[in-house]
Design a protein around this motif. Structure first.
Motif, PDB file in Angstrom:
ATOM      1  N   SER A 153      -7.417  -5.365  17.311  1.00  0.00           N
ATOM      2  CA  SER A 153      -7.862  -5.126  15.937  1.00  0.00           C
ATOM      3  C   SER A 153      -7.696  -6.396  15.127  1.00  0.00           C
ATOM      4  O   SER A 153      -7.011  -7.340  15.544  1.00  0.00           O
ATOM      5  CB  SER A 153      -7.060  -3.988  15.301  1.00  0.00           C
ATOM      6  N   ALA A 154      -8.309  -6.414  13.961  1.00  0.00           N
ATOM      7  CA  ALA A 154      -8.177  -7.545  13.046  1.00  0.00           C
ATOM      8  C   ALA A 154      -8.271  -7.022  11.626  1.00  0.00           C
ATOM      9  O   ALA A 154      -9.023  -6.092  11.332  1.00  0.00           O
ATOM     10  CB  ALA A 154      -9.261  -8.590  13.311  1.00  0.00           C
ATOM     11  N   GLU A 155      -7.491  -7.643  10.742  1.00  0.00           N
ATOM     12  CA  GLU A 155      -7.486  -7.234   9.342  1.00  0.00           C
ATOM     13  C   GLU A 155      -8.706  -7.800   8.626  1.00  0.00           C
ATOM     14  O   GLU A 155      -9.007  -8.986   8.732  1.00  0.00           O
ATOM     15  CB  GLU A 155      -6.209  -7.737   8.677  1.00  0.00           C
ATOM     16  N   THR A 156      -9.396  -6.947   7.877  1.00  0.00           N
ATOM     17  CA  THR A 156     -10.564  -7.394   7.126  1.00  0.00           C
ATOM     18  C   THR A 156     -10.263  -7.566   5.643  1.00  0.00           C
ATOM     19  O   THR A 156     -10.953  -8.304   4.943  1.00  0.00           O
ATOM     20  CB  THR A 156     -11.729  -6.401   7.278  1.00  0.00           C
ATOM     21  N   ALA A 157      -9.226  -6.868   5.145  1.00  0.00           N
ATOM     22  CA  ALA A 157      -8.868  -6.984   3.727  1.00  0.00           C
ATOM     23  C   ALA A 157      -7.527  -6.313   3.483  1.00  0.00           C
ATOM     24  O   ALA A 157      -7.065  -5.508   4.295  1.00  0.00           O
ATOM     25  CB  ALA A 157      -9.937  -6.351   2.830  1.00  0.00           C
ATOM     26  N   VAL A 158      -6.891  -6.657   2.374  1.00  0.00           N
ATOM     27  CA  VAL A 158      -5.665  -5.988   1.944  1.00  0.00           C
ATOM     28  C   VAL A 158      -5.887  -5.426   0.540  1.00  0.00           C
ATOM     29  O   VAL A 158      -6.625  -5.996  -0.261  1.00  0.00           O
ATOM     30  CB  VAL A 158      -4.439  -6.930   1.952  1.00  0.00           C
ATOM     31  N   ILE A 159      -5.246  -4.293   0.276  1.00  0.00           N
ATOM     32  CA  ILE A 159      -5.373  -3.628  -1.017  1.00  0.00           C
ATOM     33  C   ILE A 159      -3.983  -3.329  -1.544  1.00  0.00           C
ATOM     34  O   ILE A 159      -3.133  -2.791  -0.823  1.00  0.00           O
ATOM     35  CB  ILE A 159      -6.163  -2.316  -0.899  1.00  0.00           C
ATOM     36  N   GLY A 160      -3.749  -3.694  -2.801  1.00  0.00           N
ATOM     37  CA  GLY A 160      -2.468  -3.396  -3.438  1.00  0.00           C
ATOM     38  C   GLY A 160      -2.698  -2.789  -4.801  1.00  0.00           C
ATOM     39  O   GLY A 160      -3.701  -2.093  -5.025  1.00  0.00           O
ATOM     40  N   ASN A 161      -1.792  -3.080  -5.736  1.00  0.00           N
ATOM     41  CA  ASN A 161      -1.906  -2.455  -7.053  1.00  0.00           C
ATOM     42  C   ASN A 161      -3.047  -3.009  -7.894  1.00  0.00           C
ATOM     43  O   ASN A 161      -3.295  -2.544  -9.002  1.00  0.00           O
ATOM     44  CB  ASN A 161      -0.585  -2.563  -7.821  1.00  0.00           C
ATOM     45  N   GLU A 162      -3.765  -4.000  -7.352  1.00  0.00           N
ATOM     46  CA  GLU A 162      -4.924  -4.524  -8.077  1.00  0.00           C
ATOM     47  C   GLU A 162      -6.159  -3.644  -7.893  1.00  0.00           C
ATOM     48  O   GLU A 162      -7.133  -3.787  -8.627  1.00  0.00           O
ATOM     49  CB  GLU A 162      -5.247  -5.950  -7.619  1.00  0.00           C
ATOM     50  N   GLY A 163      -6.119  -2.734  -6.909  1.00  0.00           N
ATOM     51  CA  GLY A 163      -7.342  -2.018  -6.579  1.00  0.00           C
ATOM     52  C   GLY A 163      -7.154  -0.596  -6.121  1.00  0.00           C
ATOM     53  O   GLY A 163      -6.211   0.104  -6.506  1.00  0.00           O
ATOM     54  N   ALA A 164      -8.089  -0.165  -5.273  1.00  0.00           N
ATOM     55  CA  ALA A 164      -8.100   1.220  -4.819  1.00  0.00           C
ATOM     56  C   ALA A 164      -8.685   1.304  -3.416  1.00  0.00           C
ATOM     57  O   ALA A 164      -9.525   0.487  -3.028  1.00  0.00           O
ATOM     58  CB  ALA A 164      -8.914   2.084  -5.777  1.00  0.00           C
TER      59      ALA A 164
END
Length: 288
Positions: free
Chosen positions: A117-128
């Protein structure tokens, strides 16, 4: 002492809730004034003012909403715990909620048939998490896994669809956020193809650090290798060099960033590009 905020004082809530250390309570507005006890997960249709210092307004999208819009969503937000390693949704699965993260971080992963697998993006308190709900598909494009434990608030798909159809502030904010998410995915694809493992490691550490309140990250070399789609030995070598140069301190899955400026200097242009896109798209434009 717990501080209870009622729904009809939304402006006071939006001002007072900025303090992350505040211990907030949730009251059931059924005439009984019952306080929801710790561990309760089903908080739908409650007047939520926050739990244990985790308030909806710690999410940047919810915080940017006008008071009237926030007041309308507040009773429908459900507080959820998000432990490390939890799979929030699988790829190609129907999404039933949109998640507004407050203190947790989610990794979007693309899985291959061979198990890699590979990470395509990270999401934190900036988004949803769950933008495909208003983009017409409704299914998750990636596997979403919690990479840093914390909390968040979720909203049912039906409520999001109704609110999005109003064409107001939430619609504008979510569309702008989706633009930054797509930019992050595109930049990540280029970075993984053209930049060295040490540069990629610095980028992923900085993106994670941006979504945390301090300079400490709970992460293993194996999990970073899986996210970047490289061998663990490559991550061990790159992390060892950063530690040797005094930029980080790493031991048993716990990483502390000692020199952030030095880490940024080692990262490729992808990190600063993503940071610029985020501020230009979400931070410097007002919601009408």
């Amino acid at each position: 002492m717990a501080m209870a905020y009622v729904l009809n004082n939304c402006d006071t809530l939006k001002k007072s809730a900025k303090n992350n250390t505040a211990v907030l309570s949730v009251l059931r507005r059924d005439g009984m004034g019952e306080v929801i006890q710790p561990g309760t997960q089903n908080l739908t249709s409650l007047r939520i003012a926050g739990l244990y210092g985790h308030n909806p307004l710690q999410n940047h999208i919810l915080d940017a909403l006008p008071s009237e819009d926030f007041r309308r969503l507040l009773p429908h937000l459900e507080f959820v715990a998000m432990p490390f390693g939890m799979t929030v949704c699988e790829a190609d699965s129907q999404i039933r909620h949109i998640y507004f993260l407050t203190s947790s971080i989610i990794s979007l992963l693309h899985d291959m048939k061979d198990g890699s697998s590979a990470e395509t993006a990270v999401i934190g308190n900036e988004g949803a998490l769950g933008v495909t709900l208003f983009m017409g598909g409704g299914k998750s494009l990636n596997r979403a896994t919690v990479k840093s434990a914390g909390y968040g608030f979720r909203l049912k798909a039906s409520m999001l669809t109704e609110e999005f159809a109003r064409g107001g502030a939430l619609q504008q904010l979510l569309l702008r956020y989706t633009q930054t998410l797509l930019a992050q995915m595109s930049q990540t694809a280029v970075c993984n193809r053209h930049h060295s493992v040490p540069q990629q490691l610095c980028r992923t550490l900085l993106l994670t650090l941006d979504r945390l309140p301090g300079n400490e990250i709970s992460v293993t070399q194996s999990s970073i290798a899986a996210m970047l789609g490289v061998r663990r030995e490559s991550i061990a070598e790159a992390a060892g060099k950063l530690q040797e140069d005094g930029l980080i301190q790493y031991a048993r899955g716990h990483l502390t960033v000692l020199d952030r400026d030095g880490l940024e200097a080692r990262a490729c242009e992808c990190y600063l590009g993503l940071k610029h896109d985020y501020h230009e798209t979400l931070c410097e434009k007002k919601v009408s």
